[in-house]
Design a protein around this motif. Structure first.
Motif, PDB file in Angstrom:
ATOM      1  N   GLY A 199      48.482  29.030  36.616  1.00  0.00           N
ATOM      2  CA  GLY A 199      48.920  28.907  38.420  1.00  0.00           C
ATOM      3  C   GLY A 199      49.379  29.825  39.064  1.00  0.00           C
ATOM      4  O   GLY A 199      49.291  30.851  39.913  1.00  0.00           O
ATOM      5  N   ARG A 200      50.123  30.752  37.897  1.00  0.00           N
ATOM      6  CA  ARG A 200      51.142  31.836  38.246  1.00  0.00           C
ATOM      7  C   ARG A 200      50.816  33.706  37.854  1.00  0.00           C
ATOM      8  O   ARG A 200      49.725  33.461  36.740  1.00  0.00           O
ATOM      9  N   ARG A 201      50.247  34.631  38.969  1.00  0.00           N
ATOM     10  CA  ARG A 201      50.109  35.542  38.658  1.00  0.00           C
ATOM     11  C   ARG A 201      51.318  36.337  38.111  1.00  0.00           C
ATOM     12  O   ARG A 201      52.279  37.232  39.055  1.00  0.00           O
ATOM     13  N   SER A 202      51.330  36.777  36.641  1.00  0.00           N
ATOM     14  CA  SER A 202      52.365  36.810  36.073  1.00  0.00           C
ATOM     15  C   SER A 202      52.526  38.040  35.703  1.00  0.00           C
ATOM     16  O   SER A 202      51.969  38.834  35.273  1.00  0.00           O
ATOM     17  N   PRO A 203      54.129  39.030  35.518  1.00  0.00           N
ATOM     18  CA  PRO A 203      54.257  40.573  35.337  1.00  0.00           C
ATOM     19  C   PRO A 203      54.052  39.834  33.826  1.00  0.00           C
ATOM     20  O   PRO A 203      54.188  41.324  33.343  1.00  0.00           O
ATOM     21  N   ASP A 204      54.459  38.772  32.990  1.00  0.00           N
ATOM     22  CA  ASP A 204      54.169  38.524  31.213  1.00  0.00           C
ATOM     23  C   ASP A 204      52.897  38.664  31.429  1.00  0.00           C
ATOM     24  O   ASP A 204      52.159  39.330  29.326  1.00  0.00           O
ATOM     25  N   TRP A 205      51.882  39.144  31.510  1.00  0.00           N
ATOM     26  CA  TRP A 205      50.492  39.663  31.603  1.00  0.00           C
ATOM     27  C   TRP A 205      50.126  40.758  32.628  1.00  0.00           C
ATOM     28  O   TRP A 205      49.774  40.525  34.153  1.00  0.00           O
ATOM     29  N   VAL A 206      49.477  41.815  32.193  1.00  0.00           N
ATOM     30  CA  VAL A 206      49.601  43.105  32.548  1.00  0.00           C
ATOM     31  C   VAL A 206      48.181  43.209  32.998  1.00  0.00           C
ATOM     32  O   VAL A 206      47.729  44.264  31.384  1.00  0.00           O
ATOM     33  N   LYS A 207      47.039  43.227  34.041  1.00  0.00           N
ATOM     34  CA  LYS A 207      46.080  44.048  33.113  1.00  0.00           C
ATOM     35  C   LYS A 207      45.116  45.524  33.799  1.00  0.00           C
ATOM     36  O   LYS A 207      46.121  45.987  35.101  1.00  0.00           O
ATOM     37  N   HIS A 208      44.342  46.498  32.698  1.00  0.00           N
ATOM     38  CA  HIS A 208      44.326  48.016  33.590  1.00  0.00           C
ATOM     39  C   HIS A 208      43.415  47.569  33.084  1.00  0.00           C
ATOM     40  O   HIS A 208      42.192  47.041  32.098  1.00  0.00           O
ATOM     41  N   ALA A 209      42.224  48.315  34.615  1.00  0.00           N
ATOM     42  CA  ALA A 209      40.372  48.477  34.788  1.00  0.00           C
ATOM     43  C   ALA A 209      40.272  49.595  34.836  1.00  0.00           C
ATOM     44  O   ALA A 209      40.995  50.286  36.078  1.00  0.00           O
ATOM     45  N   HIS A 210      39.482  49.775  34.152  1.00  0.00           N
ATOM     46  CA  HIS A 210      38.464  51.066  34.197  1.00  0.00           C
ATOM     47  C   HIS A 210      38.071  51.079  35.364  1.00  0.00           C
ATOM     48  O   HIS A 210      37.468  52.508  35.492  1.00  0.00           O
ATOM     49  N   ARG A 211      37.291  50.269  35.645  1.00  0.00           N
ATOM     50  CA  ARG A 211      36.450  50.269  36.990  1.00  0.00           C
ATOM     51  C   ARG A 211      37.242  49.530  37.721  1.00  0.00           C
ATOM     52  O   ARG A 211      37.549  48.449  37.758  1.00  0.00           O
ATOM     53  N   HIS A 212      36.788  49.433  39.035  1.00  0.00           N
ATOM     54  CA  HIS A 212      37.382  48.733  40.468  1.00  0.00           C
ATOM     55  C   HIS A 212      36.164  47.899  40.701  1.00  0.00           C
ATOM     56  O   HIS A 212      35.219  48.623  41.278  1.00  0.00           O
ATOM     57  N   HIS A 213      36.897  47.088  40.142  1.00  0.00           N
ATOM     58  CA  HIS A 213      35.973  45.781  41.715  1.00  0.00           C
ATOM     59  C   HIS A 213      36.749  44.961  42.564  1.00  0.00           C
ATOM     60  O   HIS A 213      38.393  44.991  43.105  1.00  0.00           O
ATOM     61  N   GLN A 214      36.562  43.974  43.167  1.00  0.00           N
ATOM     62  CA  GLN A 214      36.627  43.302  44.339  1.00  0.00           C
ATOM     63  C   GLN A 214      36.158  42.447  44.957  1.00  0.00           C
ATOM     64  O   GLN A 214      34.673  42.171  44.813  1.00  0.00           O
ATOM     65  N   ALA A 215      36.426  40.584  44.806  1.00  0.00           N
ATOM     66  CA  ALA A 215      36.156  39.689  45.383  1.00  0.00           C
ATOM     67  C   ALA A 215      35.925  39.806  46.853  1.00  0.00           C
ATOM     68  O   ALA A 215      37.520  39.993  47.046  1.00  0.00           O
ATOM     69  N   CYS A 216      34.601  39.627  47.881  1.00  0.00           N
ATOM     70  CA  CYS A 216      34.599  39.681  48.834  1.00  0.00           C
ATOM     71  C   CYS A 216      34.214  38.810  49.003  1.00  0.00           C
ATOM     72  O   CYS A 216      33.049  38.392  48.837  1.00  0.00           O
ATOM     73  N   LEU A 217      34.484  38.510  50.319  1.00  0.00           N
ATOM     74  CA  LEU A 217      33.942  37.676  51.746  1.00  0.00           C
ATOM     75  C   LEU A 217      32.809  38.270  52.736  1.00  0.00           C
ATOM     76  O   LEU A 217      32.683  39.455  52.488  1.00  0.00           O
ATOM     77  N   VAL A 218      31.465  36.905  52.398  1.00  0.00           N
ATOM     78  CA  VAL A 218      30.696  37.603  53.040  1.00  0.00           C
ATOM     79  C   VAL A 218      30.803  37.209  54.795  1.00  0.00           C
ATOM     80  O   VAL A 218      30.618  36.447  55.135  1.00  0.00           O
ATOM     81  N   ALA A 219      30.604  38.217  55.703  1.00  0.00           N
ATOM     82  CA  ALA A 219      30.614  38.134  56.762  1.00  0.00           C
ATOM     83  C   ALA A 219      29.678  38.422  58.403  1.00  0.00           C
ATOM     84  O   ALA A 219      30.028  37.854  59.483  1.00  0.00           O
TER      85      ALA A 219
END
Length: 329
Positions: A199-219
């Motif tokens: 349940g934790r977003r931990s600094p012990d795992w670090v991600k680097h994405a080559h492309r920008h992604h974003q989950a968005c809500l539909v308004a």
């Protein structure tokens, strides 16, 4: 932030507790840590996160929000042939020309009818790329180091096409270069001594994405010009740093027939008389506003100073995520 729904439950197995997924933090401008003695490096797969709970011949797959998606991926029942009792953490991926593609996988995420899921599996099979093991033969491994868990995972032999063990690499720079050149999603660095932190977003795992992604809500949505009943573009919203929803722009690129059908089902009966975010007049003209309940995945080229997504492209619905799971990446 994650909601309170568990990612995986094991009422049928020897462990009755619940487990939430450990999540990675985004790399800073300096990139992922590069000390290979302290860190290990894996490919960041472009798929859907699941926990696969195998016990006495049954397989239960749960998404990041705790939804049972076992029916959605019938080919992964073959995991039951691997071991009598194991809880795997991994990413379900579908391939397009040999590369993982979320857009291809998205066509399968909304399928819940068993017969339709079997047909979808025949057309577009998936594989579980396992990168962690959280329980093995009735023993919980959460408090053991990543290195110990990884050695246990490496001793498990994958069965058939159902799953593979995600490889580990010792050099960050080489993997970053290789994944970029091959069109892969990115890299995740994991501290070798770290325990699994549910349940934790931990600094012990670090991600680097080559492309920008974003989950968005539909308004809301705008119609196709000349076809008022057709969805032509979505009005997007993302929580800001203060947690309040903010307008993130509109997106029509990538909106195909399958996505439109899924959106209609997700938004049915959710119309609102006015938007929940401040939508500029040109985007609001002729739009239908909705409750922000449906989540879509978007690829983009960065953000404007006002927080709008640059050239957003829709990749598909995210039925595995709820509104509380959306955060600004």
């Amino acid at each position: 932030m994650l909601g309170k729904a568990p990612l995986a439950t094991a009422p049928h197995g020897p462990q009755s507790g619940t487990v939430l997924p450990m999540l990675a933090t985004a790399a800073r401008s300096a990139g992922v840590p590069t000390d290979g003695d302290l860190w290990a490096y894996e490919v960041k797969w472009d798929g859907m996160r699941v926990l696969a709970d195998v016990h006495e011949g049954t397989v239960v797959l749960r998404s990041r929000t705790g939804r049972d998606v076992s029916t959605t991926f019938p080919e992964l029942t073959a995991l039951a042939d691997a071991h009598a009792d194991v809880l795997l953490d991994g990413e379900v991926v579908a391939l397009d020309d040999g590369l993982p593609s979320f857009s291809v996988l998205a066509d399968r995420l909304h399928v819940s009818d068993p017969r339709a899921a079997e047909r979808a599996a025949a057309r577009t099979p998936v594989t579980l790329m396992a990168f962690d093991v959280l329980r093995l033969y009735g023993v919980e491994l959460l408090d053991r180091s990543w290195q110990d868990r990884r050695e246990s995972l490496d001793r498990l032999l994958p069965s058939g096409r159902a799953w593979q063990v995600s490889p580990v690499y010792p050099d960050a720079s080489s993997l970053l270069t290789a994944t970029r050149e091959q069109g892969l999603e990115g890299v995740v660095a994991k501290r070798r001594t770290s325990t699994y932190q549910p349940g934790r977003r931990s600094p012990d795992w670090v991600k680097h994405a080559h492309r920008h992604h974003q989950a968005c809500l539909v308004a809301g949505w705008r119609p196709v010009e000349g076809s008022p009943d057709r969805i032509g573009a979505l009005l997007l919203a993302v929580p800001g740093p203060d947690g309040r929803l903010r307008y993130a722009g509109r997106a029509g690129s990538g909106l195909d027939g399958a996505l439109e059908e899924g959106l209609r089902a997700a938004l049915a009966g959710r119309e609102l008389p006015r938007p929940v975010v401040d939508v500029p007049r040109p985007d609001a003209a002729g739009a239908t506003f909705t409750e922000p309940v449906a989540v879509v995945e978007v690829r983009h080229l960065g953000r404007t100073s006002g927080g709008r997504l640059r050239q957003p492209t829709l990749r598909g619905l995210r039925p595995d995520l709820g509104p509380s799971d959306v955060r600004q990446e």
